[in-house]
Design a protein around this motif. Structure first.
Motif, PDB file in Angstrom:
ATOM      1  N   GLU A 113      49.506  18.828  30.235  1.00 50.88           N
ATOM      2  CA  GLU A 113      49.896  17.667  31.127  1.00 50.88           C
ATOM      3  C   GLU A 113      51.330  18.707  31.199  1.00 50.88           C
ATOM      4  OE1 GLU A 113      49.560  15.055  33.236  1.00 50.88           O
ATOM      5  OE2 GLU A 113      47.804  15.860  32.298  1.00 50.88           O
ATOM      6  N   ILE A 139      51.375  22.083  33.264  1.00 47.48           N
ATOM      7  CA  ILE A 139      51.330  21.580  34.439  1.00 47.48           C
ATOM      8  C   ILE A 139      52.463  20.926  34.693  1.00 47.48           C
ATOM      9  CG2 ILE A 139      50.206  20.470  36.265  1.00 47.48           C
ATOM     10  CD1 ILE A 139      47.508  20.561  34.521  1.00 47.48           C
ATOM     11  N   ARG A 182      40.979  19.776  36.452  1.00 45.71           N
ATOM     12  CA  ARG A 182      41.168  19.482  37.610  1.00 45.71           C
ATOM     13  C   ARG A 182      40.679  20.276  38.551  1.00 45.71           C
ATOM     14  NH1 ARG A 182      46.577  16.164  36.107  1.00 45.71           N
ATOM     15  NH2 ARG A 182      45.977  17.519  33.624  1.00 45.71           N
ATOM     16  N   ARG A 233      54.152  23.699  38.408  1.00 51.51           N
ATOM     17  CA  ARG A 233      54.650  22.075  39.338  1.00 51.51           C
ATOM     18  C   ARG A 233      55.834  22.680  39.582  1.00 51.51           C
ATOM     19  NH1 ARG A 233      51.804  17.715  38.352  1.00 51.51           N
ATOM     20  NH2 ARG A 233      49.326  18.345  39.539  1.00 51.51           N
ATOM     21  N   LEU A 263      46.042  23.602  36.368  1.00 48.71           N
ATOM     22  CA  LEU A 263      44.838  22.546  36.734  1.00 48.71           C
ATOM     23  C   LEU A 263      43.157  22.366  36.522  1.00 48.71           C
ATOM     24  CD1 LEU A 263      46.998  21.942  40.461  1.00 48.71           C
ATOM     25  CD2 LEU A 263      46.792  21.054  38.652  1.00 48.71           C
ATOM     26  N   SER A 266      43.039  22.197  33.072  1.00 48.11           N
ATOM     27  CA  SER A 266      42.770  20.609  32.023  1.00 48.11           C
ATOM     28  C   SER A 266      41.644  20.116  32.890  1.00 48.11           C
ATOM     29  CB  SER A 266      44.011  21.075  32.342  1.00 48.11           C
ATOM     30  OG  SER A 266      43.689  20.520  33.958  1.00 48.11           O
ATOM     31  N   LYS A 322      41.981  19.376  43.014  1.00 50.69           N
ATOM     32  CA  LYS A 322      43.185  19.630  43.096  1.00 50.69           C
ATOM     33  C   LYS A 322      43.715  21.120  42.949  1.00 50.69           C
ATOM     34  CE  LYS A 322      45.516  15.469  41.240  1.00 50.69           C
ATOM     35  NZ  LYS A 322      46.612  14.835  40.902  1.00 50.69           N
ATOM     36  N   ALA A 323      43.148  21.695  41.658  1.00 53.45           N
ATOM     37  CA  ALA A 323      43.391  23.163  41.835  1.00 53.45           C
ATOM     38  C   ALA A 323      42.799  24.259  43.000  1.00 53.45           C
ATOM     39  CB  ALA A 323      43.103  24.453  40.980  1.00 53.45           C
TER      40      ALA A 323
END
Length: 160
Positions: free
Chosen positions: A64, A67, A96, A71, A91, A94, A99-100
């Motif tokens: 987290e 990321i 995700r 971001r 992403l 982790s 989203k990636a």
């Protein structure tokens, strides 16, 4: 090998602390946030993949943080393709991948010949179970050793 992994983990922890201090003093510097995010990402991967089960539970918080830092870097330099690739990798790592893939689709529309972008998109596709799309994407990359290696790894997965 476990001793080496512990040394590597200590290195990434130290790097994260250095970049965290730099980010506090240079809050508008996307490169610093990118490096901070990469160091946190490497630390998170080490925690997740390491032998210590207590560290496994702490890896999510590190992902987290990585990321968030990446971001922040992407906000500061939205046209920097390397930062977008790093964010997408964080992403994927982790869990995700969707989203990636969205980020890589934007990146690859801007930089259609980017080997890093196409490779990262293909890894996201693979993680989403889109094997034929991943294969197709990797075939668009010419002369890149990573893409060729990924294609080799994908071949057995597709025939399974």
């Amino acid at each position: 090998s476990e001793g080496f992994a512990m040394m590597q983990q200590a290195y990434w922890s130290q790097a994260a602390r250095v970049f965290q201090r730099m980010a506090a003093s240079l809050p508008n510097n996307p490169e610093v946030f990118n490096n901070y995010g990469i160091s946190l990402l490497q630390r998170a991967i080490g925690m997740r993949d390491g032998a210590d089960p207590q560290q496994h539970g702490l890896a999510d918080a590190q992902f987290e943080s990585a990321i968030l830092a990446l971001r922040e870097a992407a906000k500061g330099a939205p046209s920097n393709g390397d930062i977008l690739v790093n964010l997408a990798i964080a992403l994927v790592e982790s869990g995700r991948a969707e989203k990636a893939l969205g980020i890589m689709n934007v990146h690859n529309a801007r930089s259609p010949g980017s080997a890093k972008g196409l490779n990262t998109a293909a890894v996201a596709m693979f993680n989403l179970g889109q094997l034929s799309q991943a294969n197709e994407t990797l075939r668009k990359v010419s002369g890149d050793a990573v893409a060729q290696d990924n294609l080799q790894k994908l071949a057995p997965a597709q025939s399974a």
